[in-house]
Motif scaffolding. Structure first.
Motif, short mmCIF file in Angstrom:
data_model
loop_
_atom_site.label_atom_id
_atom_site.label_comp_id
_atom_site.label_asym_id
_atom_site.label_seq_id
_atom_site.Cartn_x
_atom_site.Cartn_y
_atom_site.Cartn_z
N TYR A 1 43.15 28.92 -12.42
CA TYR A 1 43.59 28.04 -11.34
C TYR A 1 42.60 26.90 -11.11
CZ TYR A 1 46.54 32.11 -10.75
OH TYR A 1 47.40 33.14 -10.99
N SER B 1 54.73 40.56 -13.85
CA SER B 1 53.61 41.47 -13.60
C SER B 1 53.91 42.86 -14.14
CB SER B 1 53.33 41.54 -12.09
OG SER B 1 54.50 41.92 -11.38
N ASP C 1 55.91 37.79 -11.46
CA ASP C 1 54.55 37.74 -10.92
C ASP C 1 54.53 36.70 -9.80
OD1 ASP C 1 51.87 37.57 -10.34
OD2 ASP C 1 51.23 37.63 -12.44
N ALA C 2 54.93 37.13 -8.61
CA ALA C 2 55.05 36.22 -7.47
C ALA C 2 53.69 35.64 -7.08
CB ALA C 2 55.68 36.94 -6.29
N GLU C 3 52.64 36.42 -7.16
CA GLU C 3 51.32 35.94 -6.77
C GLU C 3 50.88 34.77 -7.65
OE1 GLU C 3 46.66 37.43 -6.38
OE2 GLU C 3 48.22 38.85 -7.00
N ASP C 4 51.09 34.90 -8.95
CA ASP C 4 50.71 33.83 -9.86
C ASP C 4 51.52 32.57 -9.58
OD1 ASP C 4 49.48 32.74 -12.42
OD2 ASP C 4 51.60 32.71 -12.96
N VAL D 1 52.96 31.60 -6.76
CA VAL D 1 52.55 30.98 -5.50
C VAL D 1 51.19 30.30 -5.64
CG1 VAL D 1 51.84 31.48 -3.12
CG2 VAL D 1 53.95 32.47 -4.04
N ARG D 2 50.28 30.93 -6.35
CA ARG D 2 48.95 30.32 -6.52
C ARG D 2 49.03 29.05 -7.34
NH1 ARG D 2 43.99 34.14 -7.95
NH2 ARG D 2 42.95 32.15 -7.50
N SER E 1 50.49 26.36 -5.19
CA SER E 1 49.52 25.97 -4.16
C SER E 1 48.48 25.01 -4.73
CB SER E 1 48.85 27.20 -3.56
OG SER E 1 49.81 28.03 -2.92
#
Length: 274
Positions: A201, A221, A227-230, A232-233, A236
């Protein structure tokens, strides 16, 4: 407060590779990175714009290898299909070619030039070509910059872009060195899924601010789980560095129901994109 990201519903058509029947046109992948496949059974390219519109997409980046023919009359049909559906053809993506190849670089440059001409006939305002598929080094970067600038100069009526992709642009520092030499004559498309590692990132953040277009990938994931976290990051990062282009989503998972997964991506992303 960071600016909002462009809310246009957009995608990279690699997301629909299975929907398109895994079609790869003859002669479109000379490197062998993709296997030619004309067995059929997928969505016809002329029907794609209407399906995109039916699923709410207003913009698409089109993979070059989906084009079964490249004569002017057929290209005019594709262009008309996008116009009739009200879907903007943001960019033609030429997914092969290596201008830095030690033996075939000039030949590959001419091959890419032919595809840029096709992008012009399709009415695309942009075309993305690879920067090179050789290991980075000062001579290789200089060669890439020279040949990319030559391609841009040969085609002044379309914006030529390249991407952080393949063996040449392996990190932010290398990407910046290339673009210093391009001096604005070639634009940048950021792909958030092409770099990996613990500092992914941070690497994306170092170059995303100079990007004109994007591809935001959603990987898994676990099998069948985005992989929702990836996602969103990555979004962002683009928002926080002030990226102002469209967000073209790329589904890169295992589910054959690609449309539903793209909808899931958009739902996950709503908290970031607004």
């Amino acid at each position: 407060m960071a600016p909002s990201l462009d809310p246009t519903k957009a995608l990279h058509t690699w997301s629909l590779f299975r929907t398109m029947g895994r079609y790869v046109a003859p002669g479109s992948a000379p490197s062998g990175a993709l296997t030619e496949n004309t067995s059929g059974g997928g969505l016809d390219l002329l029907e794609l714009p209407g399906e995109l519109a039916a699923h709410g997409f207003a913009s698409a980046q089109l993979c070059h290898f989906y084009l079964p023919r490249t004569e002017a009359a057929y290209l005019a049909e594709v262009r008309a299909a996008f116009a009739a559906a009200g879907v903007d053809l943001e960019c033609l993506l030429v997914d092969d070619g290596d201008v830095t190849h030690p033996d075939r670089g000039e030949e590959q440059q001419r091959w890419l030039s032919g595809w840029i001409e096709i992008a012009e006939q399709l009415g695309a305002p942009r075309v993305r070509v690879p920067a090179g598929d050789q290991a980075p080094g000062e001579e290789t970067l200089a060669l890439s910059a020279r040949r990319l600038r030559e391609l841009a100069a040969q085609h002044p009526d379309i914006r030529v872009l390249t991407e952080n992709w393949k063996s040449l642009l392996v990190d932010a520092a290398t990407t910046r060195r290339l673009f210093d030499q391009l001096e604005g004559e070639v634009g940048f498309l950021i792909d958030t899924g092409n770099w990996t590692g613990a500092d992914k990132y941070e690497q994306i953040a170092e170059v995303a601010g100079m990007a004109e277009c994007s591809q935001v990938k959603a990987r898994e994931s676990a099998p069948g789980v985005l992989d929702a976290e990836d996602l969103v990051r990555a979004l962002s990062v683009l928002r926080d560095v002030g990226y102002a282009g469209r967000i073209s989503f790329v589904y890169a998972g295992t589910d054959d129901d690609e449309w539903s997964r793209l909808d899931e991506m958009h739902e996950i992303a709503r908290g970031v994109t607004g």
